[in-house]
Design a protein around this motif. Structure first.
Motif, short mmCIF file in Angstrom:
data_model
loop_
_atom_site.label_atom_id
_atom_site.label_comp_id
_atom_site.label_asym_id
_atom_site.label_seq_id
_atom_site.Cartn_x
_atom_site.Cartn_y
_atom_site.Cartn_z
N GLN A 204 43.56 23.80 32.66
CA GLN A 204 42.42 23.74 33.58
C GLN A 204 42.86 24.05 35.01
N LEU A 205 43.98 23.45 35.42
CA LEU A 205 44.50 23.70 36.77
C LEU A 205 44.95 25.13 36.93
N PHE A 206 45.59 25.67 35.89
CA PHE A 206 46.03 27.06 35.95
C PHE A 206 44.84 28.01 36.10
N ARG A 207 43.80 27.79 35.31
CA ARG A 207 42.62 28.66 35.38
C ARG A 207 41.97 28.58 36.76
N ALA A 208 41.89 27.37 37.32
CA ALA A 208 41.31 27.22 38.66
C ALA A 208 42.18 27.93 39.70
N HIS A 209 43.49 27.84 39.53
CA HIS A 209 44.44 28.48 40.44
C HIS A 209 44.26 30.00 40.43
N ILE A 210 44.17 30.58 39.25
CA ILE A 210 44.02 32.03 39.12
C ILE A 210 42.65 32.48 39.60
N GLN A 211 41.62 31.72 39.28
CA GLN A 211 40.26 32.10 39.70
C GLN A 211 40.11 32.06 41.21
N LEU A 212 40.77 31.10 41.86
CA LEU A 212 40.73 31.05 43.32
C LEU A 212 41.46 32.24 43.93
N THR A 213 42.59 32.60 43.33
CA THR A 213 43.32 33.79 43.78
C THR A 213 42.46 35.03 43.62
N ALA A 214 41.74 35.10 42.49
CA ALA A 214 40.86 36.25 42.24
C ALA A 214 39.77 36.34 43.29
N GLU A 215 39.20 35.21 43.65
CA GLU A 215 38.14 35.20 44.67
C GLU A 215 38.68 35.72 46.00
N VAL A 216 39.88 35.31 46.34
CA VAL A 216 40.49 35.78 47.58
C VAL A 216 40.69 37.28 47.54
N LEU A 217 41.20 37.79 46.40
CA LEU A 217 41.45 39.22 46.28
C LEU A 217 40.15 40.03 46.32
N PHE A 218 39.13 39.51 45.64
CA PHE A 218 37.84 40.22 45.64
C PHE A 218 37.25 40.25 47.04
N ASP A 219 37.40 39.16 47.79
CA ASP A 219 36.88 39.12 49.16
C ASP A 219 37.58 40.14 50.06
N ASN A 220 38.86 40.44 49.73
CA ASN A 220 39.64 41.35 50.56
C ASN A 220 39.53 42.81 50.13
N GLN A 221 38.84 43.06 49.00
CA GLN A 221 38.73 44.44 48.53
C GLN A 221 37.84 45.27 49.46
#
Length: 221
Positions: A204-221
């Protein structure tokens, strides 16, 4: 280059250096990779460079066009979304298996690499821009790999490794900003859950960690 121990060794050396340069943003997405120039720079044959680039193409980091040679892969939001989804599926399962099969030696390695990561500065400023430090990036890679290293399925581990490289490409080709997130706390919580052998909480923590990273990357695209 290092002492010439055969074309396969030279090719592997060139591949590793080019892979590192691509993943750390030394080349822009879509940038041409000119075989002759690279051969001169590495002081190797054109055949060695071609072999290295072909291998990087199979990993998805380089594009090969019969008419235009080789170039760094391009970036797209659709592909990034697919990479994140694949990581969530594959790495979550590898983590679960690693927790189930890991021994005390594995635990000690996880503890050591987490400590090293927590003591390493993530960003540096270059030309008034924040960039991820190569040292931190390598330790971060090692941390995430060691979490799943006890997984007994080598095919799954290879898949996770390739997906990591692709996601790192996006991390480094996105504009860096000091994020409003506590990465240290995220890594600590994940480490604690893993060492407690709590597979459900760790995933659960891993998935939250990756999803937050994804949100950051999508915001920067």
């Amino acid at each position: 280059m290092a002492k010439r121990n055969g074309s396969s060794t030279l090719s592997e050396n060139v591949k590793k250096k080019l892979q590192s340069d691509i993943l750390t943003g030394q080349y822009e997405p879509g940038a041409p990779l000119k075989v002759l120039e690279l051969a001169k720079g590495f002081e190797v044959s054109v055949a060695v460079v071609r072999e290295a680039l072909t291998r990087l193409a199979t990993q998805g980091l380089v594009q090969q066009n019969p008419n235009h040679g080789f170039s760094v892969k391009t970036a797209s939001e659709e592909e990034l979304n697919n990479i994140i989804q694949a990581r969530l599926i594959n790495e979550s399962e590898a983590l679960r298996l690693s927790i189930a099969y890991g021994d005390l030696t594995w635990e000690s390695i996880v503890i050591a690499v987490h400590h090293k990561l927590s003591q390493t500065t993530e960003y540096k400023e270059v030309n008034e821009k924040l960039v991820v430090r190569e040292e931190w990036s390598e330790i971060h890679r090692q941390f995430h790999y060691e979490l799943i290293a006890a997984c007994p399925n080598p095919v799954l581990l290879d898949i996770c490794s390739n997906l990591w490289d692709l996601s790192e490409f996006y991390r480094h080709c996105s504009p860096q900003q000091q994020q409003v997130r506590d990465g240290l706390a995220e890594h600590k919580a994940l480490t604690d859950a893993v060492l407690s052998r709590d597979g459900e909480r760790a995933t659960q923590l891993f998935r939250a960690h990756i999803q937050l990273t994804a949100e950051v990357l999508f915001d920067n695209q």
